[in-house]
Design a protein around this motif. Sequence first.
Motif, PDB file in Angstrom:
ATOM      1  N   TYR B 128       0.804  -1.232   0.000  1.00 36.12           N
ATOM      2  CA  TYR B 128       0.000   0.000   0.000  1.00 36.12           C
ATOM      3  C   TYR B 128       0.835   1.279   0.000  1.00 36.12           C
ATOM      4  N   ASN B 161       0.238  -2.693   4.968  1.00 40.51           N
ATOM      5  CA  ASN B 161      -0.751  -2.083   5.860  1.00 40.51           C
ATOM      6  C   ASN B 161      -1.037  -0.656   5.418  1.00 40.51           C
ATOM      7  N   ILE B 162      -2.152  -0.098   5.882  1.00 42.84           N
ATOM      8  CA  ILE B 162      -2.421   1.320   5.639  1.00 42.84           C
ATOM      9  C   ILE B 162      -2.536   2.052   6.980  1.00 42.84           C
ATOM     10  N   GLY B 163      -1.764   1.605   7.957  1.00 48.99           N
ATOM     11  CA  GLY B 163      -1.782   2.261   9.259  1.00 48.99           C
ATOM     12  C   GLY B 163      -2.926   1.759  10.122  1.00 48.99           C
ATOM     13  N   GLU B 165      -6.011   2.142  10.138  1.00 52.87           N
ATOM     14  CA  GLU B 165      -7.274   1.731   9.515  1.00 52.87           C
ATOM     15  C   GLU B 165      -7.191   0.366   8.827  1.00 52.87           C
TER      16      GLU B 165
END
Lengths: 356, 223
Positions: B128, B161-163, B165
Amino acid sequence: MSEKVLMKGNEAMAEAAIMAGCKHYFGYPITPQTEAAAYMAKRMPKLDGGVFLQAESEIAAINMVIGVASTGKRVMTSSSSPGIALKSEGLSYLAGCDLPALVINVQRGGPGLGSIQPSQSDYFHATRGAGHGDFHMIILAPASVQEMVDLTFKGFDLGDKYRMTTMILADGTMGQMMEPVSLDMGEVKEYDKSWALTGTKGERKPNIVNSLFMLPADLEKYNFERYEKYKLIEENEVMYDEYMMDDAEICIVAFGVAARVSQNAIDEARKQGIKVGMIRPITLWPFPKKVLNSAADKVKAFVSVELNMGQMIEDVELATRCKKPVLLCNRAGGVIPTTEDVMSKIIEANEIGGAN
Amino acid sequence: MSKRVTIFAGHYGSGKTNVAVNYALWLSEEHSKVSIADLDIVNPYFRSKDSEKVLEEKGIRLISSAFANSNVDTPALPAEAYSITADKDCYAVVDVGGDDRGALALGRYVPDILEENNYEMYFVINKYRPLTPDADSAIEVMREIEYSCGMRFTGIVNNSNIGEETTPEEVQNSFAYADEISAKTGIPVVMTTVDKRIYPQIKEIKENAKPLTLYVRQSWQRG
């Protein structure tokens, strides 16, 4: 909706600029905005007609921006506080020539070489024209990586619409933090650029882009016309966000990273039963005067939360006509206020008697 | 059985530091002498030094530049970093700076690491991140890093990952990406690192899943 990606604020605004049709970037590296230049260096050569140029100095970069802007193409530069100060002369020339451009300031602590940590101490510099002569820039203050994207995209539109410079006034945190963003921006709008220097091809009179006038009365006329335009912007382009203001007795005013810390503090204070909310200016110029002035009739005090020695607080006092006390919660030199710092000011404001 | 030296390198912002800090903490459960060396010369922010407290609590030695987290924005390496190869009793985790530019700093330790030949070098990937969205772009970064430091990767860590979220679906959607990088390079995916909040869902479907803890929280983080 398209899939989200994980981006740093600096990368996000660079990508948003590309999506807004900007193919010309001129800059010079400085922490904490260097990723913007690094990202452009990777992306621009892959675009048809994309230009990334690391200039020999910030002053050279802003003058290259003036050159491209006069042709009507979308153009940008980015830097951090000391570098933006160097660009001041060029910002004034952009204003004098009525040219649209996007300038990004990822602020760091000052004055002088200062620090590489986040700061908001260029508020005065940005909102008071940032150069010599009478002028304004539209100042946008993002508080998330998504807003770095959205406001960069919008910043180009505002610049083209009003033929003026838009500045994204971010800070080191906004530049460095990573958050998921959607890059679903929609269509790039077209604007009339019949004023641009594109070559007459012998078919029309030459356009002139210039900030020098031989007669004082001519220069005066342009100054007055420009300020008529500024009035329109103050009426039509104010942006702000409200948080828990419905029943608020205390109103925090904060932008950028200060607004994020404040929001966490408000959640904490609400748990203790303190009625506190926030008005977060998104445009710092034009400043959201009207909403603050109305809020002053409802709340008992304001708290201006800033990463400087107290700059925006003057605009809050002006906007509210000093109807209610405005307290300052501030850290400086690259230090971010803690939730506790903000909490203690909220408590202090709450103890102010004589509500309404 | 862990190798004595474990190196984490990868694309800028792929999550190397957080993975390296977590890995050092896992190692400390099995070994009494563990160190983590911060060789990041690219980014002055978000350093393993941020996790100093938790590392200290577990008796892990943090080797980091005296200038990390200061205003001295200079690409300095800690002199102590030579203990990575000199101290043969110690399990060393090496956190390398992002991209080929960051990996350059690893180069000076490479001859000794290769001579001892008791290491793993892991490529940390995140589907991502905007400049490595597909296998080919990730492999390009991988080769640039190898060329820059003079060492070959031995494993892939899928840290997509997107953090905060991130959902289990997003992690799941990254499996094919990691597998394609692995198939094209012949390097195995040794770990799938996921935020501990969603780890329970992922461990059911991915046996090499490992739970990551974010040890540093900033006042401006949401939620």
